[in-house]
Design a protein around this motif. Structure first.
Motif, PDB file in Angstrom:
ATOM      1  N   GLY A  19      93.865 -21.432  -8.585  1.00 26.61           N
ATOM      2  CA  GLY A  19      93.408 -20.767  -9.806  1.00 26.61           C
ATOM      3  C   GLY A  19      93.667 -19.269  -9.774  1.00 26.61           C
ATOM      4  O   GLY A  19      94.094 -18.683 -10.777  1.00 26.61           O
ATOM      5  N   ALA A  20      93.426 -18.646  -8.627  1.00 27.50           N
ATOM      6  CA  ALA A  20      93.702 -17.213  -8.493  1.00 27.50           C
ATOM      7  C   ALA A  20      95.195 -16.941  -8.599  1.00 27.50           C
ATOM      8  O   ALA A  20      95.617 -15.951  -9.216  1.00 27.50           O
ATOM      9  CB  ALA A  20      93.149 -16.699  -7.163  1.00 27.50           C
ATOM     10  N   GLN A  21      96.018 -17.822  -8.011  1.00 23.14           N
ATOM     11  CA  GLN A  21      97.467 -17.666  -8.109  1.00 23.14           C
ATOM     12  C   GLN A  21      97.926 -17.760  -9.559  1.00 23.14           C
ATOM     13  O   GLN A  21      98.773 -16.985 -10.005  1.00 23.14           O
ATOM     14  CB  GLN A  21      98.171 -18.729  -7.264  1.00 23.14           C
ATOM     15  N   TRP A  26     100.050 -14.894 -13.807  1.00 27.12           N
ATOM     16  CA  TRP A  26     100.153 -14.743 -15.261  1.00 27.12           C
ATOM     17  C   TRP A  26     100.051 -13.276 -15.658  1.00 27.12           C
ATOM     18  O   TRP A  26     100.833 -12.786 -16.474  1.00 27.12           O
ATOM     19  CB  TRP A  26      99.060 -15.578 -15.912  1.00 27.12           C
ATOM     20  N   GLN A  27      99.100 -12.561 -15.047  1.00 22.62           N
ATOM     21  CA  GLN A  27      98.949 -11.132 -15.337  1.00 22.62           C
ATOM     22  C   GLN A  27     100.199 -10.355 -14.930  1.00 22.62           C
ATOM     23  O   GLN A  27     100.676  -9.480 -15.660  1.00 22.62           O
ATOM     24  CB  GLN A  27      97.715 -10.573 -14.624  1.00 22.62           C
ATOM     25  N   GLU A  28     100.738 -10.674 -13.761  1.00 22.05           N
ATOM     26  CA  GLU A  28     101.938  -9.985 -13.287  1.00 22.05           C
ATOM     27  C   GLU A  28     103.136 -10.269 -14.202  1.00 22.05           C
ATOM     28  O   GLU A  28     103.901  -9.366 -14.549  1.00 22.05           O
ATOM     29  CB  GLU A  28     102.272 -10.430 -11.860  1.00 22.05           C
ATOM     30  N   PRO A  39     107.009  -9.604 -25.894  1.00 22.93           N
ATOM     31  CA  PRO A  39     105.578  -9.875 -26.067  1.00 22.93           C
ATOM     32  C   PRO A  39     105.034 -10.688 -24.893  1.00 22.93           C
ATOM     33  O   PRO A  39     105.765 -11.441 -24.243  1.00 22.93           O
ATOM     34  CB  PRO A  39     105.515 -10.676 -27.364  1.00 22.93           C
ATOM     35  N   SER A  40     103.743 -10.513 -24.604  1.00 26.07           N
ATOM     36  CA  SER A  40     103.126 -11.285 -23.524  1.00 26.07           C
ATOM     37  C   SER A  40     102.969 -12.740 -23.964  1.00 26.07           C
ATOM     38  O   SER A  40     102.984 -13.062 -25.148  1.00 26.07           O
ATOM     39  CB  SER A  40     101.778 -10.685 -23.149  1.00 26.07           C
ATOM     40  N   ILE A  41     102.817 -13.633 -22.981  1.00 19.91           N
ATOM     41  CA  ILE A  41     102.755 -15.070 -23.267  1.00 19.91           C
ATOM     42  C   ILE A  41     101.354 -15.602 -22.973  1.00 19.91           C
ATOM     43  O   ILE A  41     100.581 -15.002 -22.225  1.00 19.91           O
ATOM     44  CB  ILE A  41     103.812 -15.846 -22.459  1.00 19.91           C
ATOM     45  N   ALA A  42     101.047 -16.750 -23.540  1.00 24.62           N
ATOM     46  CA  ALA A  42      99.759 -17.407 -23.314  1.00 24.62           C
ATOM     47  C   ALA A  42      99.755 -18.078 -21.940  1.00 24.62           C
ATOM     48  O   ALA A  42     100.802 -18.323 -21.342  1.00 24.62           O
ATOM     49  CB  ALA A  42      99.498 -18.438 -24.405  1.00 24.62           C
ATOM     50  N   THR A  48     104.042 -23.547 -17.790  1.00 28.91           N
ATOM     51  CA  THR A  48     105.280 -24.328 -17.894  1.00 28.91           C
ATOM     52  C   THR A  48     106.518 -23.468 -17.662  1.00 28.91           C
ATOM     53  O   THR A  48     107.635 -23.951 -17.813  1.00 28.91           O
ATOM     54  CB  THR A  48     105.380 -24.995 -19.278  1.00 28.91           C
ATOM     55  N   SER A  49     106.314 -22.212 -17.281  1.00 29.19           N
ATOM     56  CA  SER A  49     107.457 -21.316 -17.085  1.00 29.19           C
ATOM     57  C   SER A  49     107.999 -21.425 -15.660  1.00 29.19           C
ATOM     58  O   SER A  49     107.334 -21.921 -14.751  1.00 29.19           O
ATOM     59  CB  SER A  49     107.050 -19.863 -17.363  1.00 29.19           C
ATOM     60  N   GLY A  50     109.187 -20.932 -15.494  1.00 26.68           N
ATOM     61  CA  GLY A  50     109.810 -20.932 -14.178  1.00 26.68           C
ATOM     62  C   GLY A  50     109.152 -19.964 -13.214  1.00 26.68           C
ATOM     63  O   GLY A  50     109.165 -20.179 -11.998  1.00 26.68           O
ATOM     64  N   HIS A  51     108.559 -18.904 -13.731  1.00 28.36           N
ATOM     65  CA  HIS A  51     107.898 -17.915 -12.872  1.00 28.36           C
ATOM     66  C   HIS A  51     106.748 -18.553 -12.103  1.00 28.36           C
ATOM     67  O   HIS A  51     106.583 -18.313 -10.909  1.00 28.36           O
ATOM     68  CB  HIS A  51     107.394 -16.740 -13.722  1.00 28.36           C
ATOM     69  N   PHE A  52     105.960 -19.370 -12.786  1.00 30.88           N
ATOM     70  CA  PHE A  52     104.830 -20.040 -12.140  1.00 30.88           C
ATOM     71  C   PHE A  52     105.305 -20.961 -11.030  1.00 30.88           C
ATOM     72  O   PHE A  52     104.802 -20.922  -9.910  1.00 30.88           O
ATOM     73  CB  PHE A  52     104.015 -20.821 -13.174  1.00 30.88           C
TER      74      PHE A  52
END
Length: 93
Positions: A19-21, A26-28, A39-42, A48-52
């Motif tokens: 959860g912290a990750q 997401w903030q980063e 724009p920032s994302i939800a 569902t993004s590749g960054h996660f």
């Protein structure tokens, strides 16, 4: 419940860590997007993004390579430590 309390604690710590990750990743990611002028994302879009997935796999890969070494340490240290010897009161000259 008492017999499984250690498992419950470790599962809870795992869920908290994931959860912290998610939150800090997401903030980063949003900060990087704002710096680029996008724009920032939800949060649901971030999940569902590749960054996660890239960040999650990076952590998993680091732990995956660490565990075999951690499992090997007891065997290694057992062979490298010499057996204890009795200390004589009169040392040889």
């Amino acid at each position: 419940m008492y017999r499984n309390s250690l498992s419950i604690v470790f599962i809870a710590l795992f869920v908290i860590a994931i959860g912290a990750q998610v939150y800090f990743g997401w903030q980063e990611h949003n900060q990087e997007l704002v710096e680029l002028g996008a724009p920032s994302i939800a949060l649901t879009t971030y999940l569902t993004s590749g960054h996660f997935f890239r960040q999650l796999l990076k952590i998993s890969k680091a732990n995956f390579y660490r565990w075999p070494y951690m499992l090997y340490l007891p065997f290694r240290s057992g062979r490298l430590v010499p057996p204890s010897q009795k200390i004589s009161k009169n040392p040889k000259k």
